[in-house]
Design a protein around this motif. Structure first.
Motif, PDB file in Angstrom:
ATOM      1  N   ILE A 258      -2.756   3.132   8.270  1.00 54.05           N
ATOM      2  CA  ILE A 258      -1.998   2.923   7.303  1.00 54.05           C
ATOM      3  C   ILE A 258      -2.902   3.219   5.854  1.00 54.05           C
ATOM      4  CG2 ILE A 258      -0.426   1.515   5.758  1.00 54.05           C
ATOM      5  CD1 ILE A 258       0.513   0.400   8.392  1.00 54.05           C
ATOM      6  N   GLY A 259      -2.413   4.170   5.136  1.00 56.52           N
ATOM      7  CA  GLY A 259      -3.161   4.411   3.982  1.00 56.52           C
ATOM      8  C   GLY A 259      -3.237   3.120   3.123  1.00 56.52           C
ATOM      9  N   CYS A 260      -4.064   3.071   2.316  1.00 56.13           N
ATOM     10  CA  CYS A 260      -4.129   2.023   0.976  1.00 56.13           C
ATOM     11  C   CYS A 260      -4.387   2.442  -0.024  1.00 56.13           C
ATOM     12  CB  CYS A 260      -4.877   0.778   1.494  1.00 56.13           C
ATOM     13  SG  CYS A 260      -4.921  -0.611   0.486  1.00 56.13           S
ATOM     14  N   VAL A 261      -3.393   2.139  -1.156  1.00 58.50           N
ATOM     15  CA  VAL A 261      -3.624   2.573  -2.633  1.00 58.50           C
ATOM     16  C   VAL A 261      -4.202   1.395  -3.126  1.00 58.50           C
ATOM     17  CG1 VAL A 261      -2.761   2.810  -4.937  1.00 58.50           C
ATOM     18  CG2 VAL A 261      -1.712   4.345  -2.847  1.00 58.50           C
ATOM     19  N   GLY A 262      -5.532   1.350  -3.913  1.00 54.13           N
ATOM     20  CA  GLY A 262      -6.272   0.428  -4.389  1.00 54.13           C
ATOM     21  C   GLY A 262      -5.841   0.254  -5.786  1.00 54.13           C
ATOM     22  N   LEU A 263      -6.071  -1.060  -6.099  1.00 52.72           N
ATOM     23  CA  LEU A 263      -5.610  -1.380  -7.697  1.00 52.72           C
ATOM     24  C   LEU A 263      -7.064  -2.160  -8.137  1.00 52.72           C
ATOM     25  CD1 LEU A 263      -1.938  -2.587  -8.062  1.00 52.72           C
ATOM     26  CD2 LEU A 263      -2.954  -0.177  -8.108  1.00 52.72           C
ATOM     27  N   THR A 264      -7.421  -1.847  -9.055  1.00 50.96           N
ATOM     28  CA  THR A 264      -8.863  -2.547  -9.784  1.00 50.96           C
ATOM     29  C   THR A 264      -8.548  -3.954 -10.687  1.00 50.96           C
ATOM     30  OG1 THR A 264      -8.952  -1.282 -11.786  1.00 50.96           O
ATOM     31  CG2 THR A 264      -9.813  -0.429  -9.938  1.00 50.96           C
TER      32      THR A 264
ATOM     33  N   ALA B  63     -12.541   2.903  -3.089  1.00 52.94           N
ATOM     34  CA  ALA B  63     -12.552   4.323  -2.797  1.00 52.94           C
ATOM     35  C   ALA B  63     -13.633   4.302  -1.732  1.00 52.94           C
ATOM     36  CB  ALA B  63     -12.897   5.260  -3.912  1.00 52.94           C
ATOM     37  N   GLY B  64     -14.711   3.594  -1.459  1.00 63.16           N
ATOM     38  CA  GLY B  64     -15.638   3.494  -0.630  1.00 63.16           C
ATOM     39  C   GLY B  64     -15.197   2.918   0.765  1.00 63.16           C
ATOM     40  N   ALA B  65     -14.221   2.021   0.569  1.00 62.73           N
ATOM     41  CA  ALA B  65     -13.726   1.444   1.740  1.00 62.73           C
ATOM     42  C   ALA B  65     -12.777   2.119   2.246  1.00 62.73           C
ATOM     43  CB  ALA B  65     -13.180  -0.022   1.356  1.00 62.73           C
ATOM     44  N   GLY B  66     -12.215   3.204   1.719  1.00 64.58           N
ATOM     45  CA  GLY B  66     -11.261   4.165   2.363  1.00 64.58           C
ATOM     46  C   GLY B  66      -9.747   4.204   1.748  1.00 64.58           C
ATOM     47  N   ALA B  67      -9.791   3.717   0.521  1.00 65.00           N
ATOM     48  CA  ALA B  67      -8.463   3.556  -0.289  1.00 65.00           C
ATOM     49  C   ALA B  67      -8.096   5.191  -0.451  1.00 65.00           C
ATOM     50  CB  ALA B  67      -8.511   2.940  -1.549  1.00 65.00           C
ATOM     51  N   VAL B  68      -6.810   5.546  -0.244  1.00 64.37           N
ATOM     52  CA  VAL B  68      -6.569   6.905  -0.598  1.00 64.37           C
ATOM     53  C   VAL B  68      -6.204   7.124  -1.871  1.00 64.37           C
ATOM     54  CG1 VAL B  68      -5.483   6.962   1.854  1.00 64.37           C
ATOM     55  CG2 VAL B  68      -4.186   6.305  -0.245  1.00 64.37           C
ATOM     56  N   ALA B  69      -6.158   6.479  -2.787  1.00 62.31           N
ATOM     57  CA  ALA B  69      -5.921   6.621  -4.125  1.00 62.31           C
ATOM     58  C   ALA B  69      -6.308   5.267  -4.833  1.00 62.31           C
ATOM     59  CB  ALA B  69      -4.773   7.396  -4.547  1.00 62.31           C
ATOM     60  N   VAL B  70      -6.821   5.243  -6.161  1.00 66.29           N
ATOM     61  CA  VAL B  70      -7.096   4.069  -7.117  1.00 66.29           C
ATOM     62  C   VAL B  70      -6.632   4.131  -8.355  1.00 66.29           C
ATOM     63  CG1 VAL B  70      -8.897   2.538  -7.704  1.00 66.29           C
ATOM     64  CG2 VAL B  70      -9.176   3.680  -5.523  1.00 66.29           C
ATOM     65  N   PHE B  71      -5.933   3.082  -8.793  1.00 68.53           N
ATOM     66  CA  PHE B  71      -5.346   2.821 -10.059  1.00 68.53           C
ATOM     67  C   PHE B  71      -5.836   1.711 -10.705  1.00 68.53           C
ATOM     68  CE2 PHE B  71      -2.671   5.736  -7.542  1.00 68.53           C
ATOM     69  CZ  PHE B  71      -2.409   6.683  -8.592  1.00 68.53           C
ATOM     70  N   ASP B  72      -5.492   1.597 -12.028  1.00 68.44           N
ATOM     71  CA  ASP B  72      -5.971   0.291 -12.718  1.00 68.44           C
ATOM     72  C   ASP B  72      -5.208  -0.987 -12.402  1.00 68.44           C
ATOM     73  OD1 ASP B  72      -7.732   1.716 -13.898  1.00 68.44           O
ATOM     74  OD2 ASP B  72      -6.695   1.994 -15.837  1.00 68.44           O
ATOM     75  N   ASP B  73      -3.842  -0.592 -12.408  1.00 70.24           N
ATOM     76  CA  ASP B  73      -2.997  -1.851 -12.230  1.00 70.24           C
ATOM     77  C   ASP B  73      -1.422  -1.287 -11.789  1.00 70.24           C
ATOM     78  OD1 ASP B  73      -1.875  -1.085 -14.741  1.00 70.24           O
ATOM     79  OD2 ASP B  73      -2.774  -2.414 -15.865  1.00 70.24           O
ATOM     80  N   PRO B  74      -0.602  -2.282 -11.538  1.00 72.65           N
ATOM     81  CA  PRO B  74       0.871  -1.748 -11.140  1.00 72.65           C
ATOM     82  C   PRO B  74       1.437  -0.731 -12.194  1.00 72.65           C
ATOM     83  CG  PRO B  74       0.735  -3.947 -10.764  1.00 72.65           C
ATOM     84  CD  PRO B  74      -0.481  -3.636 -11.489  1.00 72.65           C
ATOM     85  N   ALA B  75       1.125  -0.904 -13.536  1.00 71.62           N
ATOM     86  CA  ALA B  75       1.846  -0.308 -14.688  1.00 71.62           C
ATOM     87  C   ALA B  75       1.053   1.249 -14.582  1.00 71.62           C
ATOM     88  CB  ALA B  75       1.485  -0.725 -16.068  1.00 71.62           C
ATOM     89  N   ASP B  76      -0.229   1.251 -14.099  1.00 74.30           N
ATOM     90  CA  ASP B  76      -1.012   2.654 -13.987  1.00 74.30           C
ATOM     91  C   ASP B  76      -0.583   3.422 -12.989  1.00 74.30           C
ATOM     92  OD1 ASP B  76      -2.706   4.602 -14.517  1.00 74.30           O
ATOM     93  OD2 ASP B  76      -4.148   3.802 -13.226  1.00 74.30           O
ATOM     94  N   LEU B  77      -0.052   2.575 -11.768  1.00 74.35           N
ATOM     95  CA  LEU B  77       0.198   3.162 -10.680  1.00 74.35           C
ATOM     96  C   LEU B  77       1.773   3.881 -11.028  1.00 74.35           C
ATOM     97  CD1 LEU B  77       0.514   4.201  -7.623  1.00 74.35           C
ATOM     98  CD2 LEU B  77       0.956   1.759  -7.129  1.00 74.35           C
TER      99      LEU B  77
END
Length: 226
Positions: free
Chosen positions: A183-189, A199-213
């Motif tokens: 299952i793909g995981c979207v990461g939030l910082t 991203a190095g762990a395998g996140a398919v995309a990375v955003f700052d927070d829920p508002a950014d996503l």
């Protein structure tokens, strides 16, 4: 239910992903360790947040430790963290993101390592119960993250099509747990883990927070689930 009829959905971690609580957990564990005469630096504790307490204690105190004091440490953390419950706050855009997912016909599911007694406080802070379909917590998993048990339980309880499911989390443990099920995981910082680590762990995309996503929803992996 036939897999072809299973709905698409989005799984959300809560602590550090939807609720601004990562550093509160860090401080609570730090104080609990101090009370038990364990001097563990906060930076190390922070990097372990997102695991279940069993794996966190293994990581920070070593797997060969005397485990007789583990429950006292957990109780100490729980008591200290509970003092913050009334002051918990959602991260920017958290409830709006969940409602946007639901409005697009995606099933919204919470998948958290938190214990059941903490989940109620987190839900009260989030104020989005009207769009949450299911919740999987530590009680639903034999092993905690980064093992995939909680993610698997959330998918099963919500009756989701795993191939049309995305997990949104803030820690490398979330990314690894989802990845073990394909299952793909979207990461939030917003939980304090860097973009490069996620991203190095395998996140398919990375955003700052829920508002950014939410602001970039149309270009995110979540939009492809419709």
């Amino acid at each position: 239910m036939d897999d072809d009829n299973r709905p698409a959905g989005v799984l959300f971690d809560i602590d550090g992903t939807l609720i601004d609580s990562t550093y509160l957990h860090t401080v609570s564990w730090w104080e609990a360790f101090r009370q038990a005469d364990h001097d563990v630096p906060m930076a190390r504790i922070h990097r372990a947040i997102g695991m279940g307490s069993d794996k966190l204690l293994d990581d920070l105190l070593g797997p060969d430790r005397d485990r007789d004091g583990d429950q006292k440490l957990r109780d100490g953390h729980d008591s200290l963290y509970a003092a913050y419950w009334e002051r918990l706050r959602p991260l920017p855009g958290a409830a709006d993101l969940l409602r946007a997912c639901a409005a697009r016909g995606l099933r919204v599911v919470l998948a958290t390592s938190a214990a059941e007694h903490e989940v109620a406080a987190l839900r009260a802070a989030l104020r989005a119960d009207d769009v949450i379909s299911e919740i999987a917590s530590s009680a639903d998993a034999r092993e905690s993250k980064p093992a995939p048990d909680i993610v698997a339980a959330a998918v099963e309880r919500a009756g989701l099509d795993a191939e049309r499911t995305i997990f949104v989390g803030d820690s490398v443990w979330d990314v690894l747990a989802a990845g073990k099920l394909g299952i793909g995981c979207v990461g939030l910082t917003c939980g304090g883990t860097s973009r490069s680590e996620l991203a190095g762990a395998g996140a398919v995309a990375v955003f700052d927070d829920p508002a950014d996503l939410l602001a970039n929803f149309a270009e995110s992996p979540l939009a492809k689930l419709d």
